[in-house]
Design a protein around this motif. Sequence first.
Motif, PDB file in Angstrom:
ATOM      1  N   ASN A  84      10.126  -0.516  -0.601  1.00 42.64           N
ATOM      2  CA  ASN A  84       8.988   0.374  -0.358  1.00 42.64           C
ATOM      3  C   ASN A  84       8.647   1.052  -1.686  1.00 42.64           C
ATOM      4  OD1 ASN A  84      10.427   3.050  -0.555  1.00 42.64           O
ATOM      5  ND2 ASN A  84      11.536   2.204   1.200  1.00 42.64           N
ATOM      6  N   HIS A  86       8.959   3.853  -2.827  1.00 40.50           N
ATOM      7  CA  HIS A  86       9.775   4.998  -3.251  1.00 40.50           C
ATOM      8  C   HIS A  86      11.220   4.633  -3.583  1.00 40.50           C
ATOM      9  CE1 HIS A  86       6.351   7.108  -1.614  1.00 40.50           C
ATOM     10  NE2 HIS A  86       6.582   6.600  -0.425  1.00 40.50           N
ATOM     11  N   PHE A  92      17.915   1.762  -1.663  1.00 44.85           N
ATOM     12  CA  PHE A  92      17.628   1.507  -0.258  1.00 44.85           C
ATOM     13  C   PHE A  92      18.909   1.142   0.498  1.00 44.85           C
ATOM     14  CE2 PHE A  92      16.449  -1.192   3.309  1.00 44.85           C
ATOM     15  CZ  PHE A  92      15.405  -0.489   3.892  1.00 44.85           C
ATOM     16  N   ILE A 108      15.905   1.028  10.270  1.00 47.31           N
ATOM     17  CA  ILE A 108      14.927   0.602   9.272  1.00 47.31           C
ATOM     18  C   ILE A 108      13.624   0.242   9.978  1.00 47.31           C
ATOM     19  CG2 ILE A 108      14.400  -1.031   7.424  1.00 47.31           C
ATOM     20  CD1 ILE A 108      17.436  -1.506   7.179  1.00 47.31           C
ATOM     21  N   ARG A 109      12.581   0.992   9.679  1.00 44.34           N
ATOM     22  CA  ARG A 109      11.270   0.708  10.285  1.00 44.34           C
ATOM     23  C   ARG A 109      10.513  -0.279   9.407  1.00 44.34           C
ATOM     24  NH1 ARG A 109       6.241   2.785   9.433  1.00 44.34           N
ATOM     25  NH2 ARG A 109       7.052   4.511   8.142  1.00 44.34           N
ATOM     26  N   LYS A 111       7.078  -1.988   8.324  1.00 46.87           N
ATOM     27  CA  LYS A 111       5.628  -1.771   8.327  1.00 46.87           C
ATOM     28  C   LYS A 111       4.943  -3.126   8.179  1.00 46.87           C
ATOM     29  CE  LYS A 111       1.933   0.859   6.060  1.00 46.87           C
ATOM     30  NZ  LYS A 111       1.595   1.787   4.944  1.00 46.87           N
ATOM     31  N   SER A 120       6.609  -3.764   4.079  1.00 46.06           N
ATOM     32  CA  SER A 120       7.503  -2.764   3.489  1.00 46.06           C
ATOM     33  C   SER A 120       8.567  -2.348   4.493  1.00 46.06           C
ATOM     34  CB  SER A 120       6.726  -1.537   3.002  1.00 46.06           C
ATOM     35  OG  SER A 120       6.051  -0.910   4.072  1.00 46.06           O
ATOM     36  N   HIS A 122      11.189   0.903   5.610  1.00 44.41           N
ATOM     37  CA  HIS A 122      11.357   2.350   5.485  1.00 44.41           C
ATOM     38  C   HIS A 122      12.537   2.820   6.331  1.00 44.41           C
ATOM     39  CE1 HIS A 122       7.323   2.737   3.586  1.00 44.41           C
ATOM     40  NE2 HIS A 122       7.047   1.712   4.362  1.00 44.41           N
ATOM     41  N   LEU A 123      13.409   3.608   5.718  1.00 43.77           N
ATOM     42  CA  LEU A 123      14.554   4.160   6.445  1.00 43.77           C
ATOM     43  C   LEU A 123      14.117   5.345   7.294  1.00 43.77           C
ATOM     44  CD1 LEU A 123      17.153   3.967   3.559  1.00 43.77           C
ATOM     45  CD2 LEU A 123      17.310   2.740   5.731  1.00 43.77           C
ATOM     46  N   MET A 124      14.619   5.407   8.518  1.00 44.65           N
ATOM     47  CA  MET A 124      14.364   6.529   9.422  1.00 44.65           C
ATOM     48  C   MET A 124      15.605   7.419   9.431  1.00 44.65           C
ATOM     49  SD  MET A 124      12.889   4.036  12.420  1.00 44.65           S
ATOM     50  CE  MET A 124      12.404   5.295  13.611  1.00 44.65           C
TER      51      MET A 124
END
Length: 400
Positions: A84, A86, A92, A108-109, A111, A120, A122-124
């Motif tokens: 992602n 960031h 990650f 892990i979401r 996208k 991408s 993204h960690l929740m």
Amino acid sequence: MFLSKIFNRTKAPTSFSSYVSPISTSGEVVTVENSTNLGIVYACINVKASAIAKLPLQVFVKTKDGRTRDHAHRISYLLETRPNPHMSPYMFKFVMMVHRETYGAAFIRMKFNRKGLVESLHLMYPSSVSIIEDIEGKVFYVETMNDNTQQVYSEDEVIFIPAFTTDGYNIKSPITVARETIGIIRSQEKFLGSYYQNGTLARGVIKVPTTLNKEAKEKVREEFQKMNAGMQNASKVAVLDEGFDYQNITIPLGDSEFIASQNFSLRQICRIYGIPPHMVGDLERSTFNNIEQMSMDFVLNTLQPICVSIEEEMDYKIFNKQEQQKGYYVKFNLTSALRADSKSRAEYMQLMIRNGLLTTNEGRKLEDLEPIKDGDRLLISQDLTHLDNLENLQSSKGGE
């Protein structure tokens, strides 16, 4: 509540307090936040997270001849360059493992773009996620945002990586398992802090020759503490008035049972996290020979099961149906983690190249060396041949 009308029940709230009371029998409050401030817990999580984070996670596709690595695949870019905007791949994977080893699971979401492809990862934050089952038995992940609004994701949108689970959804945090041990260690550290704060003045009793009222007792205690407690008085000699007698009633810190208790607690945390003690600086029972063996056991029995669980979950969710049918999958490269000492690696490489299992350039690649000319041809020792060739040779000699 709106969600309660849609969903049947919560399968796995990930808040630490939802599992068990945070108060240990030692009286210490144990939470995820204050547990990671404990040296041994921090060290174990850091070792484990770093060990996974440094392993390359690569994309492969099955072929008629075996497999080939696909550098150009979009998932390869996410796993090896930027999951992602960031985070780097190392960061990650590191944060993913910190979530797994503290809260008991990583979420892990994914996208998706307009074509339905993952663009991408993204960690929740685990404490804000609950796993919910609806009235039809479908599973959803509900994330509570900072403004207390809730986002609902289907099972196909979230990669779920638990540390320990009893049914595939209800998870148990390592902090929960280690709660009593962590409580004991925190109590021991507070005891040591109090000991040095008092200038190594141990708890004791002052005997006086006469009976004192409450106010007089407090005055004697206050004056004695003022003159003898604190690090500024640690090396000073205590002077008592005539008739006063001080008796120490505290177990000395050099007592073998106190030290053994500390060592046992530290090793218990290592057991829970599957970390060899020498990797967190405990070399008391380590030798040169068993350190190498314990390090190999750490890779095979601690890291490899984690890698397999991540690979299987990603294989199912991160590729679409067409890619799965073509044979796409992800794989951690454990080669670097399994490297032995230089002598053992040299012997291994010699056997692999001499027996035609690796080319010279494949061996050089494993050692991060540049390829050489004519290094892509397989070599084999002249004294090796197929068994049937040997039988034919013997038959021909017999016929002469």
